[in-house]
Scaffold this active site. Structure first.
Site, mmCIF file in Angstrom:
data_model
loop_
_atom_site.group_PDB
_atom_site.id
_atom_site.type_symbol
_atom_site.label_atom_id
_atom_site.label_comp_id
_atom_site.label_asym_id
_atom_site.label_seq_id
_atom_site.Cartn_x
_atom_site.Cartn_y
_atom_site.Cartn_z
ATOM 1 C CG HIS A 205 21.552 -20.180 6.382
ATOM 2 N ND1 HIS A 205 20.890 -21.393 6.461
ATOM 3 C CD2 HIS A 205 21.516 -19.666 7.631
ATOM 4 C CE1 HIS A 205 20.461 -21.585 7.706
ATOM 5 N NE2 HIS A 205 20.843 -20.568 8.431
ATOM 6 C CG HIS B 140 24.361 -17.063 10.417
ATOM 7 N ND1 HIS B 140 23.175 -16.472 10.792
ATOM 8 C CD2 HIS B 140 24.104 -18.390 10.363
ATOM 9 C CE1 HIS B 140 22.254 -17.409 10.964
ATOM 10 N NE2 HIS B 140 22.784 -18.586 10.701
#
Lengths: 135, 135
Positions: free
Chosen positions: B98, B100
């Site tokens: 992921h 951010h």
């Protein structure tokens, strides 16, 4: 851009310790690394930040950052932080877009942000606002 | 992956506050944001980290991160930090890759790493080591 430090590195006017280079990107060691091996991936052409960098070129930069991350891990790092600071308020100090690839070993000066939970329905309101201006 | 929190979000088994979605990626609000609007960009398919994520998909994630960054800036942020933590030692807590996207406004809990200059010819030696294992 004439006065840009990273453009001067691309042009060879200022020396750098290169790690990787292709037609569109250059990767060289940060001179003040969080840990040895800390590398910067930049586009050869001048773009100020993530917002200005064309999509295709940004994608290429991300793939080069992965390539460097793989090599740094093979060189002995135990993890990798990727970072890209956009805007002075976000800690950007050279205004030529760059991705930081940072090897991690254990104790060092890197500390992650501390998160704070949303109150009430603030989360849904914030998401609505972002979705409304998304292109 | 069955036990993966973000796979459950992709599958709709766990709710999330979505900001953007396409065939390959999903973007939703981090539940413990450094600032309101802090968004995570993930691949819909499970990959642990940057090393495992296929190049093309990683490039797409970067372009979505840019799209979200643009929207967050339009929503009032003054700058954007992009971050991707790979490996527990780098602060990764959910082992589904992921990115951010973090809006910055001014004073908050985000603090950048502190760099330290190289000694002697350590810099050239480190670069040589990385270059030697680069694919």
């Amino acid at each position: 851009m004439e006065s840009c430090l990273f453009c001067k590195i691309v042009n060879g006017e200022i020396p750098s310790t290169k790690v990787y280079e292709d037609a569109d990107t250059l990767a060289f060691l940060d001179i003040k690394p969080v840990n040895p091996g800390h590398t910067l991936v930049i586009p050869k052409k001048h773009f100020t930040n993530i917002h200005e960098t064309p999509d295709e070129l940004l994608g290429k930069m991300a793939i080069v950052a992965k390539k460097i991350s793989d090599a740094i891990l093979k060189s002995g790092a135990k993890g990798i932080n990727i970072g890209m600071n956009n805007g002075a308020i976000a800690g950007q100090s050279v205004f030529h877009a760059h991705i930081h690839v940072m090897p991690r070993y254990g104790k060092d000066s890197f500390s992650l942000w501390v998160g704070k939970e949303y109150d009430g329905n603030e989360r849904e309101e914030v998401a609505k606002k972002i979705r409304s201006v998304l292109n």
